[in-house]
Structures are given as C-alpha cells and as structure tokens.
Design a protein around this motif. Structure first.
Motif, PDB file in Angstrom:
ATOM      1  N   PHE A 385       0.702  -1.243   0.164  1.00 17.55           N
ATOM      2  CA  PHE A 385      -0.174  -0.063   0.126  1.00 17.55           C
ATOM      3  C   PHE A 385       0.809   1.219   0.076  1.00 17.55           C
ATOM      4  O   PHE A 385       0.346   2.385   0.275  1.00 17.55           O
ATOM      5  N   GLY A 386       2.335   1.257  -0.338  1.00 21.61           N
ATOM      6  CA  GLY A 386       3.028   2.393  -0.192  1.00 21.61           C
ATOM      7  C   GLY A 386       2.327   3.540  -1.030  1.00 21.61           C
ATOM      8  O   GLY A 386       2.303   4.469  -0.665  1.00 21.61           O
ATOM      9  N   ASP A 387       2.048   3.320  -2.445  1.00 16.45           N
ATOM     10  CA  ASP A 387       1.595   4.354  -3.149  1.00 16.45           C
ATOM     11  C   ASP A 387       0.395   4.833  -2.606  1.00 16.45           C
ATOM     12  O   ASP A 387       0.113   6.065  -2.946  1.00 16.45           O
ATOM     13  N   ASP A 388      -0.597   3.967  -2.438  1.00 12.42           N
ATOM     14  CA  ASP A 388      -2.006   4.420  -1.791  1.00 12.42           C
ATOM     15  C   ASP A 388      -1.790   5.425  -0.626  1.00 12.42           C
ATOM     16  O   ASP A 388      -2.284   6.301  -0.329  1.00 12.42           O
ATOM     17  N   LEU A 389      -0.943   4.831   0.419  1.00 12.22           N
ATOM     18  CA  LEU A 389      -0.670   5.730   1.609  1.00 12.22           C
ATOM     19  C   LEU A 389       0.040   7.130   1.088  1.00 12.22           C
ATOM     20  O   LEU A 389      -0.358   8.140   1.624  1.00 12.22           O
ATOM     21  N   ALA A 390       1.048   7.181   0.238  1.00 11.24           N
ATOM     22  CA  ALA A 390       1.448   8.292   0.090  1.00 11.24           C
ATOM     23  C   ALA A 390       0.507   9.506  -0.648  1.00 11.24           C
ATOM     24  O   ALA A 390       0.639  10.697  -0.755  1.00 11.24           O
ATOM     25  N   ALA A 391      -0.280   8.598  -1.569  1.00 12.10           N
ATOM     26  CA  ALA A 391      -1.317   9.657  -2.101  1.00 12.10           C
ATOM     27  C   ALA A 391      -2.501  10.160  -1.502  1.00 12.10           C
ATOM     28  O   ALA A 391      -3.372  10.797  -1.872  1.00 12.10           O
TER      29      ALA A 391
END
Length: 548
Positions: A385-391
C-alpha cells in the motif's frame, strides 16, 4: 381453507441430502394430493430453484452435508428478500438435541418436524401452518414489506375480532411497538394482556420494554421469573445478557452470554456479542474462540465475507498483544500464521476483491511490528500500500484497521489518523472492529502525545534558529516514533542547518550516523509528493556536509 388439505395446486420443494428420505417424503406428499414436487440435495441448489420460480411449500432438512444447512437456507432467502409472504417453510431434522432445536426454532420457520413422522402428522402440520398463513395474509404481507405501522394495524384488526390467531398478533404487535420505539403503546398492550392472565411471553416482552426504558433491574426481575418457568427460552437469556451490558456488569454479562451460546450456538450475532463481551472483560481466549465460531458459521451462510476471516485473525493477534509471557505470544502468533495458511484457499476470498497475498502481507507486517522488527514491517506494508498511503487513497475495508495498527506501531500517527477518518466515513464498521480500533488508538495515545510535544518543540526551536536544541527534540521524538517520516526529515534538515553554522568537523561527525539512519528509514518509504521533494533536496545538502 377446508379440513381437507388440497395440495393439487401447490408447488412443493424438498431439500434433503438423503435420497431415501427424499423418496419417502415425496411419496407422502403425492398421497396428500400434491402434483408438483421437486427435490434438491443441497441448500445451494434449493435456493437457486426457488429463485427461478418460487414454491408454495419448502420442506428443508436441517443437516445438508457440507453446504448450507436448513437454517442458513431460510436465513438467506429472507436476507435476500426472496421468500414470498405466502410461502410455507418447514425445517426437518433427525437431531432433537437442545442446541439444534433451539437454533432451528429461533428463526421462526412455519413449523419444525422431527424424523420420523407419519402421513397424519405431516398432513396436520401442513394444514395448521397453511391456515395460519392464509388467515393472517395481511399481517405477513405488511411484515414482508417492512411496513411496520400497517402491520401493527393489521394485527389490531385480528385482536379486535378475537380471531384464533389473536395471541400471535398480540405478541407480534408488541414486538413491533418495541422495534419502532412506541414503548408506551407496548406497555399498555402488555398490561392489558397481564390483566387477562397473560402468558410468560408477555412477561418477557415486558422485560424487553423495561430495558428499552433504561430500567434493566426491573427487566432482570421479570426475566428471572420467565426463565424459571421456561428455562429453554433463548430470547430470555439473550435479553438477560443485554440487561447486564446496560448495567456494565461485565462478568455477569459474560456468564449470561456463555449460557446462551451453549443453548443455541449457531448464531453469528450471538457469537459476535460473546466475543465483544469477552474482550471487554479481558478474556481474549474466549473472544478468539467466539470469532472463530463466527468464521465457521459464516462459511456457508449468506453472511459469508472475508471480514470474518480478518476479524478472527485480529482476535488471535489481540490475544497475543495482551499475553503475559513470550511463550504465549509465540503460541498465538504461530496460531495466526497457521490459520492464514489454511485460509489460502478459503471460499470467503473468492467473493472478495482483496487477495490472499494482501491479507498475508498485512498479517506478517503486524507480527513484525509487534516484535520490534519495524523496518521489516514497514517494507511489507509499503510493498502493498505504499503508493496508496503516499497519495492518501482509501484502502480496502477489510484491512484498513490492520494498516492503522501497523502505522501506529511505526509511529506514523498522522497517516494512521487519516485512515481512521476515511474508514469511518466510507464504511459501516462492525462493532467488534470499532472496539479494537478504539483500544488501539487509546493505547497509543500517551506515546503519540509525547511524540507530538517533542516534535512540535523541535519545530519551534528550529524556527527560532536554535538548531542544536531542535536536534535534541527531534531525536527524542524519533525514540517514540522511530519510523515517522516527518520527524526523520526534520531531523536531517535541522542537522544540515546546524552543520552550516558549525565551526568544527567534530561537531559535524557525530551527526553523520544519525542522519544515515534517518535516510535509510526514508529510503524504505513511499513518500508524499511534498516529502519526496524535501527528501531529494536534503540528499544533496547532506552530501555537501558529508552527512550521507
């Protein structure tokens, strides 16, 4: 309807996994005049057949092998709004043990038949149920449509006419008064019944009304009298549990809930309530077992959902987090990973958008974080979920709580708070998960408060150009939240400004190790756009001062 039962124009469906009993029952029905009798061997096939063209009468065995049982067939037809108000539903079983009987009866089928039964018994039961269904067609139609006010009026007509089903209508009317919050009307109806020498069920309904009126002690007194006369009244035991919860008498509520479970264990609602009470009473082992029971019951029911698997895994980890010894912790964590492996081919996942690999990574990340392996936990979380958390994107409902738990362990409190807010806005959270969420937030509050104080102090000191003091404050903040990206960036930025003003290489040297640690932390994260820009800028600045 005449005393001669006419089945010639009725469509009948038998759901029975034993071929011999299918043939026997079909023969009885044909002898009673039935022209159209179909038979299915599984609950799933029976539901599909009813969906294609509804039947007038369903005769369903309770035990149907590996698939849905008779209770679950009735539950699903009702839950999906498929069961027509004129359809008769009979449950049949050869098991007459108390848990089986009570679990079958609490969904209130039209009747319950115990094998073996005769041609005469079948005819009499069908006739009795059909007469009631036809006589009260206006009541059942409005109930089916969830038009409760109209149903109350229909019941009153039968009560006024003193029909043979007046007692049933009185009971249903009182239930609807309580359901719709018309407590004075319920009281009046009950008092009228008691003046006429009402039955024990009237006392039970009075107890329910008293509880809704916030009078649990009065309700408990009435319930005790009912249970003395009707010890198998499962509704009384459930109400007793609710009364103790209202009084916050958790030990009594737990005892009462456990008694109810032994009487009728096949209810998801009852098992979930036991889990909640047990957890509030700090009995995490009972809570875990109850959530396992929920998972097993739900596997073949209309309530099948991957959320039940996630809740069971959470219950295991919850027990681990509250265990007193390392041995107990290891036992629970092993149990969680073994359950996860069994779930690899769980049918619940077939009906979910979330993959087994996602659930596995999140579970292992939680175990890593709990055991202090923060970088490993962070790495697993970012892979999923790295990208989702960043966005700032919303996460799948099933694992949002677990992501919150991991982020709090990592010290990423701001991200955790954002997800909690999104979760509460986007989803209807089950009460068990809500309680886990509140407990996790509460347990992190002291560390979060200390982190925030030190972090804000460091920011103020930095703005006042007191860079050495700011470094100390950010250093203390990182002790409480080792992988907080904001604190790591601020520490590096303060170190850069301190080094820009320092006159001694010795003063710069002792910061290098700490800056490298912060940079490694940030390398493992998918950063927000603003944090990523700061990170790239700080990389260049640390290189200039030999801090990286």
């Amino acid at each position: 309807m005449s005393e001669a039962l006419d089945l010639s124009d009725k469509r009948v469906l038998i759901i029975e996994d034993q071929k011999a009993f299918q043939v026997m029952l079909k023969g009885l029905l044909i002898n009673l005049g039935a022209k159209e009798v179909d038979a299915k061997r599984t609950g799933e096939a029976g539901i599909a057949a009813y969906a294609r063209r509804p039947y007038d009468i369903l005769l369903v065995d309770y035990n149907l092998g590996r698939g849905k049982n008779g209770r679950q067939v009735l539950e699903e037809l009702r839950q999906r709004g498929m069961l027509k108000p004129e359809t008769l539903f009979f449950i049949i079983t050869g098991d007459n043990t108390r848990p089986m009987v009570l679990s079958a009866l609490e969904l209130q089928p039209d009747d319950y038949l115990t094998k073996p039964f005769s041609h005469r018994v079948l005819r009499a039961r069908l006739l009795r149920a059909y007469k009631r269904r036809m006589w009260l067609r206006d009541v059942f139609k409005s109930l089916y449509n969830k038009d409760y006010e109209q149903c109350i009026e229909a019941c009153q007509k039968h009560i006024n006419a003193q029909s043979r089903y007046a007692a049933y209508c009185q009971k249903l009317q009182i239930e609807l008064f309580n359901k719709t919050g018309q407590l004075d009307a319920a009281d009046n109806a009950i008092e009228h019944l008691l003046d006429e020498g009402g039955q024990s069920w009237a006392r039970l309904k009075q107890a329910e009304t008293r509880l809704l009126q916030q009078r649990p002690d009065d309700a408990l007194e009435l319930i005790a009298a009912v249970i003395k006369k009707m010890p198998n009244a499962i509704e009384a035991h459930d109400l007793k549990t609710r009364c103790f919860l209202s009084k916050e008498a958790m030990d009594d509520a737990l005892d009462s809930a456990r008694v109810a479970i032994t009487m009728a264990p096949f209810s998801i609602e009852r098992q979930t309530l036991l889990a909640r009470i047990a957890r509030d009473s700090e009995n995490y082992e009972i809570a875990k077992q109850a959530m396992n029971n929920v998972l097993q019951i739900a596997r073949t029911s209309v309530h099948r959902n991957v959320q039940h698997l996630c809740n069971y895994l959470r219950a295991i980890l919850d027990a681990a987090e509250h265990a007193e010894t390392r041995q107990q912790i290891a036992k629970y964590q092993t149990e969680a990973t073994m359950e996860l492996q069994r779930a690899r081919f769980d049918e619940n996942l077939v009906y979910s958008d979330i993959s087994f690999e996602t659930i596995e990574s999140i579970l292992l990340s939680r175990i890593d974080a709990f055991n202090g392996r923060l970088r490993e936990a962070q790495s697993r979380l970012n892979q999923i979920f790295g990208d989702d958390l960043a966005a700032g994107n919303s996460l799948p409902e099933e694992v949002s709580f677990d992501v919150v738990a991991i982020l709090m362990d990592l010290g990423e409190f701001e991200k955790a708070d954002d997800i909690v807010q999104q979760y509460q806005q986007l989803f209807t959270i089950d009460e068990y998960t809500q309680r886990l969420m509140r407990d996790r937030v509460s347990r992190s509050e002291q560390r979060r408060t200390q982190f925030r104080q030190m972090h804000e102090r460091g920011i103020q000191e930095y703005e006042d150009r007191r860079y050495k003091e700011a470094l100390n404050s950010f250093r203390e903040a990182l002790k409480m939240a080792p992988l907080n990206s904001g604190a790591a960036l601020n520490f590096i930025q303060a170190a850069v400004r301190y080094c820009a003003e320092a006159n001694s290489d010795n003063e710069i040297g002792f910061l290098k190790k700490e800056c490298l640690s912060c940079l490694r932390t940030l390398q493992g994260m998918t950063l927000t756009e603003s944090h990523a820009a700061r990170y790239e800028q700080l990389i260049k600045q640390t290189a200039r001062f030999n801090l990286s």
